[in-house]
Design a protein around this motif. Structure first.
Motif, mmCIF file in Angstrom:
data_model
loop_
_atom_site.group_PDB
_atom_site.id
_atom_site.type_symbol
_atom_site.label_atom_id
_atom_site.label_comp_id
_atom_site.label_asym_id
_atom_site.label_seq_id
_atom_site.Cartn_x
_atom_site.Cartn_y
_atom_site.Cartn_z
ATOM 1 N N PHE A 1 0.638 -1.481 0.095
ATOM 2 C CA PHE A 1 0.277 -0.018 -0.102
ATOM 3 C C PHE A 1 0.922 1.106 0.089
ATOM 4 N N HIS A 2 1.744 0.975 -0.251
ATOM 5 C CA HIS A 2 2.736 2.327 -0.245
ATOM 6 C C HIS A 2 2.855 3.223 -1.465
ATOM 7 N N GLY A 3 2.775 2.979 -2.747
ATOM 8 C CA GLY A 3 3.111 3.235 -4.221
ATOM 9 C C GLY A 3 2.999 4.839 -4.558
ATOM 10 N N ILE A 4 1.999 5.373 -4.017
ATOM 11 C CA ILE A 4 1.367 7.447 -4.296
ATOM 12 C C ILE A 4 2.217 7.299 -3.641
ATOM 13 N N GLU A 5 3.226 6.799 -2.803
ATOM 14 C CA GLU A 5 4.192 7.936 -1.950
ATOM 15 C C GLU A 5 5.566 7.617 -2.449
ATOM 16 N N MET A 6 6.167 6.404 -3.252
ATOM 17 C CA MET A 6 7.272 6.092 -3.655
ATOM 18 C C MET A 6 7.851 7.608 -4.217
ATOM 19 N N HIS A 7 7.289 8.154 -4.806
ATOM 20 C CA HIS A 7 7.775 9.323 -6.018
ATOM 21 C C HIS A 7 8.828 10.094 -4.567
ATOM 22 N N SER A 8 8.351 10.260 -3.118
ATOM 23 C CA SER A 8 8.954 11.465 -2.236
ATOM 24 C C SER A 8 10.717 10.516 -1.942
ATOM 25 N N ASP A 9 10.903 9.207 -2.631
ATOM 26 C CA ASP A 9 12.207 8.908 -2.085
ATOM 27 C C ASP A 9 13.454 9.304 -2.643
ATOM 28 N N SER A 10 14.056 10.310 -2.337
ATOM 29 C CA SER A 10 15.387 10.840 -2.702
ATOM 30 C C SER A 10 16.388 9.875 -4.575
ATOM 31 N N MET A 11 16.198 9.164 -4.015
ATOM 32 C CA MET A 11 17.236 7.832 -4.323
ATOM 33 C C MET A 11 16.022 6.858 -5.842
ATOM 34 N N ILE A 12 14.660 6.946 -5.434
ATOM 35 C CA ILE A 12 14.085 6.018 -6.757
ATOM 36 C C ILE A 12 13.800 6.746 -7.898
ATOM 37 N N ASP A 13 13.994 6.616 -8.783
ATOM 38 C CA ASP A 13 12.982 6.695 -10.317
ATOM 39 C C ASP A 13 12.360 6.547 -10.533
ATOM 40 N N ASN A 14 12.012 5.222 -10.263
ATOM 41 C CA ASN A 14 10.931 4.462 -10.334
ATOM 42 C C ASN A 14 10.405 3.073 -9.652
ATOM 43 N N TYR A 15 9.730 2.597 -9.931
ATOM 44 C CA TYR A 15 9.368 1.111 -8.922
ATOM 45 C C TYR A 15 8.755 0.004 -10.193
ATOM 46 N N CYS A 16 9.173 -0.976 -10.449
ATOM 47 C CA CYS A 16 8.553 -1.910 -11.511
ATOM 48 C C CYS A 16 8.024 -2.966 -10.894
ATOM 49 N N PRO A 17 6.335 -3.159 -9.428
ATOM 50 C CA PRO A 17 6.546 -3.961 -9.010
ATOM 51 C C PRO A 17 6.189 -5.375 -9.826
ATOM 52 N N ILE A 18 5.846 -5.793 -10.831
ATOM 53 C CA ILE A 18 5.231 -6.663 -12.010
ATOM 54 C C ILE A 18 7.190 -7.172 -11.840
ATOM 55 N N LYS A 19 8.123 -7.011 -11.617
ATOM 56 C CA LYS A 19 9.521 -7.352 -11.942
ATOM 57 C C LYS A 19 10.127 -6.835 -10.669
ATOM 58 N N ASN A 20 9.667 -6.419 -9.773
ATOM 59 C CA ASN A 20 10.100 -6.140 -8.615
ATOM 60 C C ASN A 20 11.365 -5.644 -8.689
ATOM 61 N N GLU A 21 11.557 -4.775 -9.493
ATOM 62 C CA GLU A 21 13.276 -3.328 -9.976
ATOM 63 C C GLU A 21 12.893 -2.666 -9.319
ATOM 64 N N ILE A 22 13.712 -2.488 -8.710
ATOM 65 C CA ILE A 22 13.915 -0.136 -8.665
ATOM 66 C C ILE A 22 15.171 0.704 -9.345
ATOM 67 N N SER A 23 14.754 1.625 -10.233
ATOM 68 C CA SER A 23 15.683 2.594 -11.142
ATOM 69 C C SER A 23 15.604 3.325 -9.830
ATOM 70 N N ILE A 24 17.259 3.138 -9.203
ATOM 71 C CA ILE A 24 17.237 4.070 -8.294
ATOM 72 C C ILE A 24 19.075 4.983 -9.342
ATOM 73 N N TYR A 25 18.613 6.434 -8.876
ATOM 74 C CA TYR A 25 20.098 7.257 -9.064
ATOM 75 C C TYR A 25 21.402 6.603 -7.652
ATOM 76 N N LYS A 26 22.341 6.407 -9.249
ATOM 77 C CA LYS A 26 23.513 6.516 -8.354
ATOM 78 C C LYS A 26 24.554 7.339 -7.760
ATOM 79 N N PHE A 27 24.480 6.549 -6.507
ATOM 80 C CA PHE A 27 24.855 7.445 -5.475
ATOM 81 C C PHE A 27 26.096 7.905 -5.783
ATOM 82 N N LYS A 28 26.568 7.746 -6.664
ATOM 83 C CA LYS A 28 27.854 8.761 -6.944
ATOM 84 C C LYS A 28 28.170 10.520 -7.029
ATOM 85 N N ALA A 29 27.024 10.209 -7.064
ATOM 86 C CA ALA A 29 26.435 11.534 -7.903
ATOM 87 C C ALA A 29 26.238 12.919 -6.732
ATOM 88 N N TYR A 30 26.411 11.932 -5.545
ATOM 89 C CA TYR A 30 26.246 12.360 -4.323
ATOM 90 C C TYR A 30 27.907 12.772 -2.837
#
Length: 371
Positions: free
Chosen positions: A157-186
């Motif tokens: 029941f978390h999906g509608i606030e996923m965009h608030s995460d500073s490191m998450i670009d997108n999340y695919c629940p079907i594949k269970n994959e997270i697109s994150i921003y690379k930490f090395k940029a910080y």
């Protein structure tokens, strides 16, 4: 039911050629509702207006360029079994939270008051080795494994606030994959031993009290620290949030505070992390029963938090919070309604001291106000 809904949603996005980058505009007008839990009744103050959500494709939207693609990576969240390997303390098994509606005359019947149950995830304390975490993120990243601990992948029941995460670009629940921003940029800060109080919306006072203070109390009650630890907090906590934190750690010499700024992440050889203790959707744009889920176990911890300040008990009060910045045009009419119902109107509650807030809200039997 959920599978059919998902199929329809995918078909809608496909037929309308809407990508994950589509601009979403939400136009929402909601009634103000007063609800007395003891009498199980609702009084509406304004006519219910139609809620509309429009999905509008961004004009001439370009595909991500190579630079954008290189700034992100796909990772897999750990499964429950994989996560259990890092668990050092099982706090509470999963809670069954019954979601129900008050009876609203002409809208719902007694037969649909109890809509469904939500099984809230188990509350555990974990110890992770050689991981990263950013200031406003719930992602615990394993740089050598291309994986992450993200307890929201267990929370359906978390999906509608996923965009608030500073490191998450997108999340695919079907594949269970997270697109994150690379930490090395910080900017990276390195620590030997750390305890995390970082996460999405930790700077918001309501989120902080319901989602982060209970974690701090669980750390103190359940950890026997033999080494020095830094307690990681957001640099943007206000003075009252810092007062709450110091209230609990003042007698623990092995814990020192370290503030993490936006645009920074920590690299920890040993990170102590507590999974979610409750769920508050981050400024949800539409109301739903599952936007706020606080298990009874967590509510008891929050009660302990209040009691630890030894606030004097006073005659019970009914409080209405005047929040004129919430877009209510007839707020004077609303305030008069609540005054006639015996409510005290509190203006600019954010300017009150922590002690005064605890005194007012701790002695309140009813609290109302625009969301």
């Amino acid at each position: 039911m959920y599978l059919n809904y998902l199929k329809k949603l995918i078909r809608f996005f496909r037929d309308n050629k809407i990508s994950t980058k589509t601009k979403i505009e939400k136009i929402i007008k909601l009634p103000i509702i007063f609800f007395n839990y003891k009498k199980n009744s609702v009084v509406e103050l304004s006519q219910v207006e139609t809620k509309t959500i429009e999905l509008i494709q961004t004009p001439n939207q370009a595909e991500p360029n190579q630079a954008e693609q290189n700034s992100k990576e796909l990772i897999k969240p750990l499964s429950r079994n994989e996560s259990n390997k890092y668990c050092v303390k099982k706090i509470h098994s999963k809670s069954n939270v019954k979601m129900s509606l008050p009876h609203v005359e002409g809208i719902n019947s007694d037969s649909i008051k109890n809509i469904y149950d939500i099984n809230f995830i188990p509350i555990n304390i974990y110890s992770f080795m050689n991981v990263y975490q950013a200031e406003a993120s719930d992602i615990i990243y394993f740089p050598n494994k291309n994986k992450a601990f993200w307890n929201k992948s267990f929370m359906k029941f978390h999906g509608i606030e996923m965009h608030s995460d500073s490191m998450i670009d997108n999340y695919c629940p079907i594949k269970n994959e997270i697109s994150i921003y690379k930490f090395k940029a910080y900017e990276c800060l390195e620590f030997e031993n750390a305890i995390s109080l970082l996460g999405v919306a930790s700077v918001n006072v309501t989120h902080f009290i319901t989602e982060f203070i209970p974690k701090l109390m669980l750390y103190i009650e359940n950890l026997s620290l033999t080494k020095d630890y830094v307690l990681l907090i957001s640099n943007d906590l206000d003075s009252q949030q810092l007062e709450m934190v110091n209230h609990f750690i003042k007698n623990f010499k092995k814990i020192s505070l370290r503030k993490i700024k936006s645009g920074q992440y920590v690299s920890c050889k040993n990170l102590i992390y507590c999974s979610a203790v409750s769920h508050l959707c981050n400024n949800a744009a539409y109301p739903h029963l599952s936007n706020i889920v606080i298990p009874s176990f967590t509510r008891k911890i929050i009660r302990k938090f209040y009691e630890s300040f030894e606030i004097e008990s006073k005659p019970k009060r009914k409080i209405y919070l005047s929040r004129k910045n919430r877009g209510i045009t007839n707020y004077e009419e609303v305030e008069r309604f609540f005054k006639n119902k015996g409510y005290e109107v509190i203006v600019d509650s954010h300017l009150l001291s922590l002690k005064k807030k605890l005194e007012i809200f701790g002695n309140a039997t009813h609290i109302a106000g625009p969301g």
